[in-house]
Design a protein around this motif. Sequence first.
Motif, PDB file in Angstrom:
ATOM      1  N   VAL A  53      12.826 -13.838 -47.415  1.00  0.00           N
ATOM      2  CA  VAL A  53      12.469 -12.422 -47.426  1.00  0.00           C
ATOM      3  C   VAL A  53      13.319 -11.752 -46.354  1.00  0.00           C
ATOM      4  CG1 VAL A  53      10.647 -10.704 -47.179  1.00  0.00           C
ATOM      5  CG2 VAL A  53      10.114 -12.948 -48.157  1.00  0.00           C
ATOM      6  N   GLU A  62       4.118  -8.181 -45.975  1.00  0.00           N
ATOM      7  CA  GLU A  62       3.244  -8.182 -47.151  1.00  0.00           C
ATOM      8  C   GLU A  62       3.802  -9.065 -48.259  1.00  0.00           C
ATOM      9  OE1 GLU A  62       2.004  -4.763 -44.730  1.00  0.00           O
ATOM     10  OE2 GLU A  62       3.958  -5.539 -45.349  1.00  0.00           O
ATOM     11  N   HIS A  63       5.124  -9.107 -48.397  1.00  0.00           N
ATOM     12  CA  HIS A  63       5.727 -10.034 -49.372  1.00  0.00           C
ATOM     13  C   HIS A  63       5.437 -11.480 -48.972  1.00  0.00           C
ATOM     14  CE1 HIS A  63       7.969  -7.538 -52.182  1.00  0.00           C
ATOM     15  NE2 HIS A  63       8.441  -6.808 -51.192  1.00  0.00           N
ATOM     16  N   HIS A  65       2.880 -12.540 -47.282  1.00  0.00           N
ATOM     17  CA  HIS A  65       1.464 -12.777 -47.583  1.00  0.00           C
ATOM     18  C   HIS A  65       1.273 -13.140 -49.054  1.00  0.00           C
ATOM     19  CE1 HIS A  65      -0.016 -10.039 -44.033  1.00  0.00           C
ATOM     20  NE2 HIS A  65       0.587 -11.136 -43.627  1.00  0.00           N
ATOM     21  N   LYS A  66       1.916 -12.380 -49.939  1.00  0.00           N
ATOM     22  CA  LYS A  66       1.751 -12.626 -51.375  1.00  0.00           C
ATOM     23  C   LYS A  66       2.288 -14.007 -51.766  1.00  0.00           C
ATOM     24  CE  LYS A  66      -0.115  -8.919 -53.340  1.00  0.00           C
ATOM     25  NZ  LYS A  66      -0.730  -8.381 -52.100  1.00  0.00           N
ATOM     26  N   PRO A  98      13.089  -6.220 -49.477  1.00  0.00           N
ATOM     27  CA  PRO A  98      11.972  -5.273 -49.511  1.00  0.00           C
ATOM     28  C   PRO A  98      12.435  -3.823 -49.442  1.00  0.00           C
ATOM     29  CG  PRO A  98      11.707  -6.939 -47.770  1.00  0.00           C
ATOM     30  CD  PRO A  98      13.132  -6.976 -48.243  1.00  0.00           C
ATOM     31  N   THR A 134      12.823  -4.511 -54.160  1.00  0.00           N
ATOM     32  CA  THR A 134      11.769  -3.521 -54.345  1.00  0.00           C
ATOM     33  C   THR A 134      12.167  -2.233 -53.647  1.00  0.00           C
ATOM     34  OG1 THR A 134      10.526  -4.253 -52.378  1.00  0.00           O
ATOM     35  CG2 THR A 134       9.983  -5.302 -54.453  1.00  0.00           C
ATOM     36  N   HIS A 248       6.152  -0.773 -55.173  1.00  0.00           N
ATOM     37  CA  HIS A 248       5.845  -1.812 -54.185  1.00  0.00           C
ATOM     38  C   HIS A 248       4.676  -2.696 -54.652  1.00  0.00           C
ATOM     39  CE1 HIS A 248       8.300  -0.213 -50.800  1.00  0.00           C
ATOM     40  NE2 HIS A 248       8.083   0.942 -51.394  1.00  0.00           N
ATOM     41  N   GLU A 250       3.902  -5.508 -53.549  1.00  0.00           N
ATOM     42  CA  GLU A 250       3.358  -6.206 -52.379  1.00  0.00           C
ATOM     43  C   GLU A 250       2.262  -5.415 -51.677  1.00  0.00           C
ATOM     44  OE1 GLU A 250       6.572  -3.585 -50.640  1.00  0.00           O
ATOM     45  OE2 GLU A 250       6.190  -4.662 -52.513  1.00  0.00           O
ATOM     46  N   THR A 255      -1.001 -10.209 -57.659  1.00  0.00           N
ATOM     47  CA  THR A 255       0.006 -11.228 -57.343  1.00  0.00           C
ATOM     48  C   THR A 255       0.903 -11.563 -58.538  1.00  0.00           C
ATOM     49  OG1 THR A 255      -1.532 -13.023 -57.905  1.00  0.00           O
ATOM     50  CG2 THR A 255      -1.473 -12.303 -55.592  1.00  0.00           C
ATOM     51  N   HIS A 258       4.793 -11.379 -57.987  1.00  0.00           N
ATOM     52  CA  HIS A 258       5.317 -12.460 -57.148  1.00  0.00           C
ATOM     53  C   HIS A 258       5.257 -13.796 -57.886  1.00  0.00           C
ATOM     54  CE1 HIS A 258       4.733  -9.301 -54.183  1.00  0.00           C
ATOM     55  NE2 HIS A 258       5.576  -9.953 -53.411  1.00  0.00           N
TER      56      HIS A 258
END
Length: 274
Positions: A53, A62-63, A65-66, A98, A134, A248, A250, A255, A258
């Motif tokens: 990332v 946040e990406h 996290h996903k 991102p 994104t 977005h 994320e 989910t 992703h």
Amino acid sequence: MQLSSTCACKSHAQLDFQLLICHLPVLYGISAVCDGGQTRSQPMEGKAISVGVLCIQGAFIEHIHKLTEISKQNEIPITVTEVRRPDQLSSLDGLIIPGGESTTLSVFLKKNDFEECLKSWICNEQHPGVVWGTCAGLILLADELTGQKKGGQVTIGGLKVQCSRNTFGRQMDSFESTIKLKHPPLYEATPPTPPSYIQPLNEDECHGVFIRAPGILKINDPSVTVLATQGENVVAVQQDHIIATTFHPELTNDTRWHMYFVNQIAQRKERKGQ
């Protein structure tokens, strides 16, 4: 399972402009260790998928996290690397670029020797890499860009679309909306419950967050597939190993995007025999 992490907050103020980035992602209860900017979900069986990332600005945490969430829920071994140097690209199976401020991202990429390295990584036909941009990431990936700031900006290219900056307006015009999914693999799973101010979703819909969003004005090649629309607007596309969304995913509780990205990596690795 208790959260276990060796991460700590660090300052990365030497990257041409000040960055203060926290290395402690919320890992949704999964045991993890961080080492050298990597988040490794443990324990997992089988060969890990390595996803980077680009952690310059925007919602990169946040990406992460996903990716960690789907790794836990689906028992998929995913190694996530926080990419801030060009030399981190070579070992990756996939990369997320991102959102953020596209001009700021351009300045960073140009000054830190990222531009050519990213182009080489994306264009390497022998490598199973999949890239997903994104919002501002879409701007960087588009072959054709309108509404550039004076002096232009870095575009990595590779995606045969015409893109426009701030198509939906400025920051104050940001909005949330229901998005129609056009690609069946994206809606194989049941959609999550959206926020109360969004109507319940059908299986072929998702919740979209648009923040100073770019627009896809024109598709310039039949190899580009439309993945999703918002009204009459194309908001997500894919061309082989390049995925781009104007919104977005994320920033929602969904989910599926992703998961689709990770599945694309796995399928490409299998085709390449890796």
